[in-house]
Motif scaffolding. Structure first.
Motif, PDB file in Angstrom:
ATOM      1  N   UNK A  70       0.834  -1.203   0.000  1.00  0.00           N
ATOM      2  CA  UNK A  70       0.000   0.000   0.000  1.00  0.00           C
ATOM      3  C   UNK A  70       0.865   1.248   0.000  1.00  0.00           C
ATOM      4  N   UNK A  71       0.403   2.222  -0.744  1.00  0.00           N
ATOM      5  CA  UNK A  71       1.128   3.496  -0.765  1.00  0.00           C
ATOM      6  C   UNK A  71       0.245   4.576  -0.166  1.00  0.00           C
ATOM      7  N   UNK A  72       0.789   5.318   0.770  1.00  0.00           N
ATOM      8  CA  UNK A  72       0.089   6.476   1.329  1.00  0.00           C
ATOM      9  C   UNK A  72       0.943   7.707   1.121  1.00  0.00           C
ATOM     10  N   UNK A  73       0.343   8.761   0.625  1.00  0.00           N
ATOM     11  CA  UNK A  73       1.094  10.009   0.429  1.00  0.00           C
ATOM     12  C   UNK A  73       0.777  10.962   1.580  1.00  0.00           C
ATOM     13  N   UNK A 148      -1.893  12.515 -13.915  1.00  0.00           N
ATOM     14  CA  UNK A 148      -2.092  11.314 -13.109  1.00  0.00           C
ATOM     15  C   UNK A 148      -0.721  10.793 -12.682  1.00  0.00           C
ATOM     16  N   UNK A 150       1.200   7.534 -11.226  1.00  0.00           N
ATOM     17  CA  UNK A 150       1.041   6.089 -10.989  1.00  0.00           C
ATOM     18  C   UNK A 150       2.266   5.527 -10.295  1.00  0.00           C
ATOM     19  N   UNK A 151       2.054   4.561  -9.421  1.00  0.00           N
ATOM     20  CA  UNK A 151       3.144   3.940  -8.675  1.00  0.00           C
ATOM     21  C   UNK A 151       3.295   2.478  -9.087  1.00  0.00           C
ATOM     22  N   UNK A 163       1.613  -3.769 -13.692  1.00  0.00           N
ATOM     23  CA  UNK A 163       0.430  -2.975 -13.420  1.00  0.00           C
ATOM     24  C   UNK A 163       0.760  -1.985 -12.311  1.00  0.00           C
ATOM     25  N   UNK A 164       0.166  -0.812 -12.354  1.00  0.00           N
ATOM     26  CA  UNK A 164       0.407   0.114 -11.251  1.00  0.00           C
ATOM     27  C   UNK A 164      -0.178  -0.446  -9.956  1.00  0.00           C
ATOM     28  N   UNK A 165       0.474  -0.185  -8.843  1.00  0.00           N
ATOM     29  CA  UNK A 165      -0.099  -0.643  -7.572  1.00  0.00           C
ATOM     30  C   UNK A 165      -0.934   0.467  -6.942  1.00  0.00           C
ATOM     31  N   UNK A 166      -0.783   1.663  -7.451  1.00  0.00           N
ATOM     32  CA  UNK A 166      -1.582   2.771  -6.921  1.00  0.00           C
ATOM     33  C   UNK A 166      -1.544   3.911  -7.908  1.00  0.00           C
ATOM     34  N   UNK A 167      -2.512   4.797  -7.805  1.00  0.00           N
ATOM     35  CA  UNK A 167      -2.473   5.996  -8.636  1.00  0.00           C
ATOM     36  C   UNK A 167      -3.240   7.108  -7.946  1.00  0.00           C
ATOM     37  N   UNK A 168      -2.923   8.332  -8.303  1.00  0.00           N
ATOM     38  CA  UNK A 168      -3.601   9.475  -7.690  1.00  0.00           C
ATOM     39  C   UNK A 168      -3.600  10.630  -8.689  1.00  0.00           C
TER      40      UNK A 168
END
Ligand code: SF4
Ligand code: SF4
Lengths: 182, 349
Positions: A70-73, A148, A150-151, A163-168
């Motif tokens: 999980x990614x949290x910014x 966008x 992407x991580x 595949x990206x694991x997260x995006x914001x």
């Protein structure tokens, strides 16, 4: 009766084959298009037979207990990351349940679904080796607009296969007009 | 112990999406959501499905997102559900996959794909999805799927942007060889909250569009359904014989219960409220807890209504998206009332 016996035997054989292919997919970390296509083909075959032979065995190669990353910014507002490039180009955050030891990000256009910048992400302490890691990344000089971010849990060169694991969504502005690069 | 029977579960396999549809109802796109925990993991998908199938006897799985084709190893996850003998539908925006994946999915028995076609005009469709070229891509996907002998359902989200030519859009969809269409009025939620003014139709516009769609459906023999529960006091099914209307079931087990990748279970895909988590809570308790019970109540607005048992106050998940309780009537009542009052004031002036 005889027919049913042979059918069950055949499905059993397919199931063994399927399990073997699952191992190959697993060893390729799910990246081998060849083995995935074989897995789907044999899976389809088993499915077509298990409709006929009731109670066909279900292959068990899907077991998994590994966590997910999980990614949290740190600074999100209204589900968007706001960056004023006149004052700051750093984004910081945390990766929890880390498995991979390489991470990267991509910056893209929302309107055309295209990526125009890729870069690796660096752990604050220099290495991604703990369950939870803080990180920082640098946003390149970019014109004002909505983009966008992407991580990926891979390095920047391998993003195309992952595949990206997260995006914001990210909104980039320059509060000092002189800094705008439009 | 016997498992609880759930006829349908919608699985939000990833929250990630390549589009930015103006109407997107996904709650994580709501302007009030500040936390960032987008999800996408094959391992977690399998783990969550495995848990679900161990506690519930699920009949049908609908894979949705986000965009499911953005999910890591999507086709393999669907194969897992099929191996567990679940029938499968996929809701996709139709812009993210290729012939090979569609073929693989059809070969393993995926029965239905639902894709958006908001207009016969590409610029109108693209404006709604916020991606230039998305109309062309979805048409290409339909061409591929049509050759694969699989059911295709076109989804039209009815907004101010596309409502005035709905009849032509239905004809266009029919010409593509699709005879099953979901006509869903814009239902506020997610990113749509910010775009409400641009998208929300007035009562008159909504009724005119539904009239036009209903007449076209009858003339052209197209199966059109309205799948967003809408207050009967706004759209009365008796006035639109060409369209079949669905309504919210009072029985939670007959709802399109929606499962997130992390095991959170919600009342439906529009509702942002987590009823519980299948990894930490007993399913039986989740389905009978106070949050679930709220849906059994009658909204104040509807107390004396003769048709409440059928209508149930429209889409109350939309109320939740507006940070109201599930016991509040569909917020469309409020919006249309405001519009009506504004029109009357203008008239008086
Ligand atoms: S509505 Fe669907 S396709 Fe559009 S942004 Fe939301 S998840 Fe993506
Ligand atoms: S139940 Fe409520 S929303 Fe539905 S028709 Fe009656 S008053 Fe309107």
């Amino acid at each position: 009766m005889k027919k049913e016996f042979y059918l069950s035997f055949f499905v059993f054989g397919l199931t063994i084959l399927f399990s073997g292919i699952c191992v190959a997919v697993y060893l390729s970390k799910g990246k081998s298009a060849f083995w995935i296509s074989k897995k789907m083909k044999i899976g389809a075959l088993i499915l077509s037979f298990t409709v006929l032979s009731s109670g066909g065995c279900t292959p068990m190669c899907y077991d998994s207990s590994e966590p997910t990353e999980y990614i949290n910014l740190d600074s999100i507002e209204n589900n968007t990351l706001n960056i004023d490039l006149s004052t700051n180009n750093k984004v910081t955050g945390t990766i929890s349940e880390r498995i991979s030891n390489e991470f990267s990000f991509a910056l893209g256009n929302i309107s055309s679904d295209t990526i125009f910048y890729q870069s690796d992400i660096f752990a604050t302490d220099g290495e991604f080796d703990e369950i939870t890691e803080t990180f920082a990344l640098t946003i390149p000089e970019t014109k004002n607009g909505d983009f966008i971010l992407r991580f990926y849990n891979t390095n920047q060169n391998l993003q195309a296969d992952h595949y990206p694991i997260a995006e914001i969504p990210i909104k980039i502005v320059h509060s000092r007009i002189a800094d705008v690069q439009n | 112990m016997s498992k609880i029977k759930l006829p349908l579960v919608a699985f939000e396999i990833t929250s990630i999406c390549n589009l930015r549809c103006r109407y997107c109802y996904n709650y994580w796109n709501a302007p009030t959501i500040n936390t960032f925990l987008h999800f996408n993991s094959y391992k977690q998908s399998i783990k969550t499905l495995k848990k679900l199938f161990s506690v519930a006897d699920v009949g049908h799985m609908t894979f949705t997102g986000g965009e499911p084709f953005m999910a890591e190893r999507f086709v393999e996850t669907v194969l897992y559900a099929r191996m567990k003998k679940k029938s499968v539908t996929i809701i996709t925006n139709g812009t993210r996959s290729n012939e090979n994946s569609y073929r693989q999915l059809v070969e393993i028995g995926v029965q239905m794909f639902e894709l958006p076609i908001h207009s016969y005009l590409s610029d109108v469709h693209d404006r709604m999805t916020n991606l230039n070229g998305s109309h062309g891509k979805v048409l290409e996907t339909i061409r591929i799927l049509s050759q694969l002998d699989v059911h295709i359902v076109a989804v039209v989200v009815l907004t101010k942007i596309n409502a005035n030519h709905i009849a032509d859009t239905l004809l266009f969809i029919k010409q593509l060889g699709i005879t099953r269409i979901m006509l869903n009025r814009f239902n506020i939620g997610g990113r749509g909250i910010d775009n409400n003014e641009e998208l929300q139709l007035s009562e008159e516009e909504l009724q005119t569009a539904f009239k036009s769609a209903s007449e076209t459906a009858l003339q052209q023999k197209i199966t059109v359904s309205s799948n967003v529960c809408t207050p009967i006091c706004i759209l009365n099914p008796n006035d639109y014989r060409g369209i079949s209307f669905t309504f919210c079931s009072a029985d939670v087990k007959n709802r399109p219960l929606t499962l997130e990748l992390n095991g959170n279970l919600r009342f439906c895909n529009h509702s942002p409220v987590v009823l519980g988590n299948i990894f930490t809570d007993k399913l039986e308790l989740i389905l009978n807890n106070d949050k679930t019970k709220l849906w059994e109540g009658i909204p104040e607005y509807c107390v004396d209504c003769q048709v409440f048992e059928r209508c149930r106050g429209g889409c109350r998940a939309a109320s939740e998206q507006m940070n109201l309780s599930a016991k509040t009537v569909d917020p469309i009542i409020h919006f249309l009332k405001i519009q009506r009052e504004a029109q009357q004031t203008n008239f008086k002036q």
